[in-house]
Design a protein around this motif. Structure first.
Motif, PDB file in Angstrom:
ATOM      1  N   ARG A  15       0.717  -1.236   0.070  1.00  0.00           N
ATOM      2  CA  ARG A  15      -0.069  -0.106   0.070  1.00  0.00           C
ATOM      3  C   ARG A  15       0.930   1.379  -0.160  1.00  0.00           C
ATOM      4  NH1 ARG A  15      -3.639   1.732   4.936  1.00  0.00           N
ATOM      5  NH2 ARG A  15      -1.529   1.601   5.937  1.00  0.00           N
ATOM      6  N   LYS A  16       1.995   1.327   0.793  1.00  0.00           N
ATOM      7  CA  LYS A  16       2.754   2.436   0.838  1.00  0.00           C
ATOM      8  C   LYS A  16       3.447   2.756  -0.582  1.00  0.00           C
ATOM      9  CE  LYS A  16       6.729   4.366   3.705  1.00  0.00           C
ATOM     10  NZ  LYS A  16       7.664   4.082   4.767  1.00  0.00           N
ATOM     11  N   GLU A  20      -2.917   3.492  -2.232  1.00  0.00           N
ATOM     12  CA  GLU A  20      -4.462   2.813  -2.213  1.00  0.00           C
ATOM     13  C   GLU A  20      -5.302   2.917  -3.628  1.00  0.00           C
ATOM     14  OE1 GLU A  20      -7.050   3.828   1.057  1.00  0.00           O
ATOM     15  OE2 GLU A  20      -5.295   3.334   2.665  1.00  0.00           O
ATOM     16  N   LEU A  21      -4.872   3.924  -4.099  1.00  0.00           N
ATOM     17  CA  LEU A  21      -5.819   4.201  -5.452  1.00  0.00           C
ATOM     18  C   LEU A  21      -5.008   3.638  -6.704  1.00  0.00           C
ATOM     19  CD1 LEU A  21      -7.225   7.768  -4.756  1.00  0.00           C
ATOM     20  CD2 LEU A  21      -8.308   5.395  -4.153  1.00  0.00           C
ATOM     21  N   SER A  22      -3.766   3.544  -6.348  1.00  0.00           N
ATOM     22  CA  SER A  22      -3.197   2.968  -7.809  1.00  0.00           C
ATOM     23  C   SER A  22      -3.512   1.431  -8.180  1.00  0.00           C
ATOM     24  CB  SER A  22      -1.445   2.885  -7.434  1.00  0.00           C
ATOM     25  OG  SER A  22      -0.778   2.510  -8.404  1.00  0.00           O
ATOM     26  N   GLY A  23      -3.903   1.325  -9.525  1.00  0.00           N
ATOM     27  CA  GLY A  23      -3.811   0.054 -10.066  1.00  0.00           C
ATOM     28  C   GLY A  23      -2.800  -0.797 -10.190  1.00  0.00           C
ATOM     29  N   ASP A  24      -1.585  -0.352  -9.861  1.00  0.00           N
ATOM     30  CA  ASP A  24      -0.375  -0.867 -10.367  1.00  0.00           C
ATOM     31  C   ASP A  24       0.027  -1.927  -9.246  1.00  0.00           C
ATOM     32  OD1 ASP A  24       1.913  -1.594 -11.588  1.00  0.00           O
ATOM     33  OD2 ASP A  24       3.077   0.149 -11.249  1.00  0.00           O
ATOM     34  N   SER A  25       0.558  -2.745  -9.628  1.00  0.00           N
ATOM     35  CA  SER A  25       1.101  -4.046  -8.838  1.00  0.00           C
ATOM     36  C   SER A  25       2.395  -3.766  -8.338  1.00  0.00           C
ATOM     37  CB  SER A  25       0.878  -5.346  -9.114  1.00  0.00           C
ATOM     38  OG  SER A  25       1.480  -5.504 -10.430  1.00  0.00           O
ATOM     39  N   ALA A  26       2.930  -4.406  -7.243  1.00  0.00           N
ATOM     40  CA  ALA A  26       4.310  -4.195  -6.503  1.00  0.00           C
ATOM     41  C   ALA A  26       5.133  -5.220  -7.147  1.00  0.00           C
ATOM     42  CB  ALA A  26       4.152  -4.124  -5.191  1.00  0.00           C
ATOM     43  N   ASP A  27       6.329  -5.326  -7.244  1.00  0.00           N
ATOM     44  CA  ASP A  27       7.209  -6.302  -7.613  1.00  0.00           C
ATOM     45  C   ASP A  27       7.493  -6.914  -6.211  1.00  0.00           C
ATOM     46  OD1 ASP A  27       9.249  -7.912  -7.978  1.00  0.00           O
ATOM     47  OD2 ASP A  27      10.226  -6.695  -9.362  1.00  0.00           O
ATOM     48  N   ALA A  76       2.196  -8.291  -6.634  1.00  0.00           N
ATOM     49  CA  ALA A  76       0.863  -8.412  -5.946  1.00  0.00           C
ATOM     50  C   ALA A  76       0.430  -6.876  -5.726  1.00  0.00           C
ATOM     51  CB  ALA A  76       1.652  -8.657  -4.553  1.00  0.00           C
ATOM     52  N   GLN A  77      -1.122  -6.980  -5.935  1.00  0.00           N
ATOM     53  CA  GLN A  77      -1.900  -5.898  -5.735  1.00  0.00           C
ATOM     54  C   GLN A  77      -2.843  -5.924  -4.508  1.00  0.00           C
ATOM     55  OE1 GLN A  77      -3.825  -5.201  -9.588  1.00  0.00           O
ATOM     56  NE2 GLN A  77      -4.781  -3.489  -8.873  1.00  0.00           N
ATOM     57  N   MET A  78      -3.046  -4.740  -3.899  1.00  0.00           N
ATOM     58  CA  MET A  78      -4.113  -4.859  -2.910  1.00  0.00           C
ATOM     59  C   MET A  78      -5.455  -5.239  -3.286  1.00  0.00           C
ATOM     60  SD  MET A  78      -2.490  -3.775   0.095  1.00  0.00           S
ATOM     61  CE  MET A  78      -3.858  -2.863   1.057  1.00  0.00           C
ATOM     62  N   THR A  79      -6.332  -6.119  -2.372  1.00  0.00           N
ATOM     63  CA  THR A  79      -7.793  -6.140  -2.652  1.00  0.00           C
ATOM     64  C   THR A  79      -8.397  -5.123  -1.901  1.00  0.00           C
ATOM     65  OG1 THR A  79      -7.723  -7.812  -0.895  1.00  0.00           O
ATOM     66  CG2 THR A  79      -7.317  -8.468  -3.332  1.00  0.00           C
ATOM     67  N   GLY A  80      -9.873  -5.020  -2.255  1.00  0.00           N
ATOM     68  CA  GLY A  80     -10.679  -4.301  -1.433  1.00  0.00           C
ATOM     69  C   GLY A  80     -10.488  -4.849   0.094  1.00  0.00           C
ATOM     70  N   ARG A  81     -10.601  -5.926   0.370  1.00  0.00           N
ATOM     71  CA  ARG A  81     -10.359  -6.643   1.783  1.00  0.00           C
ATOM     72  C   ARG A  81      -9.036  -6.185   2.308  1.00  0.00           C
ATOM     73  NH1 ARG A  81     -11.550 -13.057   3.231  1.00  0.00           N
ATOM     74  NH2 ARG A  81     -11.033 -12.711   5.729  1.00  0.00           N
TER      75      ARG A  81
END
Length: 411
Positions: A15-16, A20-27, A76-81
């Protein structure tokens, strides 16, 4: 099952760095490099977070330009949960650090720092058995001035409780040295020193803190072991720990007010909030104000349904017999003491005396015509033993219940 610390750190990192609003995923490889994780540890962490529905995962395979074999990239990308869980963790952390901040002020004062002396955050973490992350949050928060006015919390960032200075960087984050209390911190501490000896305020604060702790940590299904209260920052009263006797008295009072009930689980005395207790915790009022407001209504309820005896074990409304003795409450107390006598840490001869007096109390209370003097004598002897029990928390809880029986049933 709740997320562990490693999973929370991982999800918060996503998230950091991606927002929170980014649709991009993190390596996820970047996280592994930052925290020195092996590929196996990273796979396990990603799998746990994905199974809990906190992140969605994608994997790609590529062949390095110079080298053999495949390279797996996990993103990985954050889900709403996951976003909702991260916000809940933030709120819990904020409650924790607000409760712990006064302890920081007292701890810094206790070190007796002089000009030129300093302590590192690691010193505070070791002394208070905290992680470096927890210590950093607590100290950062305490470096802001916190004031309470009419029940509202306000911050004035221009003032501070303690003076800190950045002296270096580490992989784990900033490293600070603590220079001591500033004038605002000294003034605040002076006010607290007067409160530490105020028995009435300590008693009321203990009730509020136990109720708040039970509400934050309890559930409808599982009662709480009250000894866990002492590992919570809520057990501090303006930076000084509450005594086991004060906590025991608070639990007895909350039970008498019908805000919680006592039960036994795996040879331990446990507590659980009643619906009334939940209402009190969620009202935002202190226990005293909540009970004062509801006092008239409670009195009417008591007159309709008969006496409701507080300070008992179990969840029931007892009926007093013709002799003015609540046998059910006494027998429940007998059962609790008998079950927990081996957990009090008593020497064998003293424990044997306790068991004998418990048997005497049981016999006296089940007679066709109970002898109040015999019951009182047995209760007094049991309470005397409980007063010196090495297991202070459990002993004080049983002692409080026994004293409540004497007060209610025998005057």
């Amino acid at each position: 099952m709740g997320a562990g610390k490693e999973v929370r750190t991982f999800v918060r990192w996503i998230r950091k760095y991606r927002g929170e609003l980014s649709g991009d995923s993190a390596d996820c490889g970047e996280f592994a490099s930052l925290f020195h994780l092996s590929s196996e540890d990273l796979e396990r962490l990603v799998s746990e977070a994905e199974q809990q529905g906190l992140i969605s995962v994608s994997k790609t395979w590529s062949v390095p330009i110079y080298g053999e074999g495949f390279r797996i990239t996990i993103r990985a990308q954050m889900t709403g949960r996951g976003l909702a869980a991260a916000r809940d963790w933030d709120h819990a952390d904020q409650r924790w650090v607000e409760a712990y901040a006064p302890r920081v002020l007292v701890w810094v004062h206790e070190q007796g720092l002089r000009n030129g002396q300093y302590l590192l955050y690691e010193d505070f973490a070791a002394a208070e058995n905290l992680t470096l992350e927890e210590a950093t949050k607590a100290l950062d928060y305490a470096s802001e001035w916190i004031s309470k006015s009419h029940g509202k919390r306000e911050r004035a960032y221009s003032n501070a409780w303690i003076r800190t200075d950045l002296v270096g960087m580490r992989n784990s984050g900033h490293e600070y040295r603590i220079l001591g209390l500033d004038s605002d911190g000294e003034a605040e501490l002076y006010k607290w020193e007067k409160l530490w000896g105020n028995v009435s305020k300590r008693r009321l604060a203990a009730q509020d803190k136990v109720l708040r702790w039970a509400h934050q940590n309890g559930s409808d299904a599982t009662p709480l072991d009250p000894s866990g209260f002492f590992s919570s920052p809520l057990h501090y009263f303006y930076g000084k720990p509450l005594e086991p006797e004060e906590v025991s008295e608070a639990i007895s009072s909350l039970e008498e007010y019908q805000l919680l009930i006592l039960s036994s689980r795996e040879t331990k005395i446990c507590i659980k909030l009643t619906e009334k207790g939940v209402d009190c915790a969620e009202s935002g009022k202190t226990v005293r104000k909540f009970m004062t407001k509801n006092e008239g209504r409670e009195k009417v309820t008591y007159n309709i349904h008969g006496p409701v005896h507080g300070g008992q074990f179990g969840d029931h409304n007892s009926q007093v017999n013709n002799f003015g003795i609540d046998r059910q409450a006494i027998l429940e107390f007998v059962g609790q003491v008998r079950q927990l006598s081996g957990q009090l840490g008593l020497d064998e001869p003293i424990e044997a005396d306790l068991v004998e007096e418990v048997h005497e109390l049981e016999q006296a209370s089940t007679e066709q015509t109970p002898d109040r003097g015999r019951i009182r004598s047995a209760l007094d002897k049991i309470c005397n033993v409980l007063t010196s029990a090495p297991n202070g928390v459990m002993g004080q809880l049983l002692l409080g219940a026994g004293q409540a029986l004497i007060s209610r049933e025998l005057g």
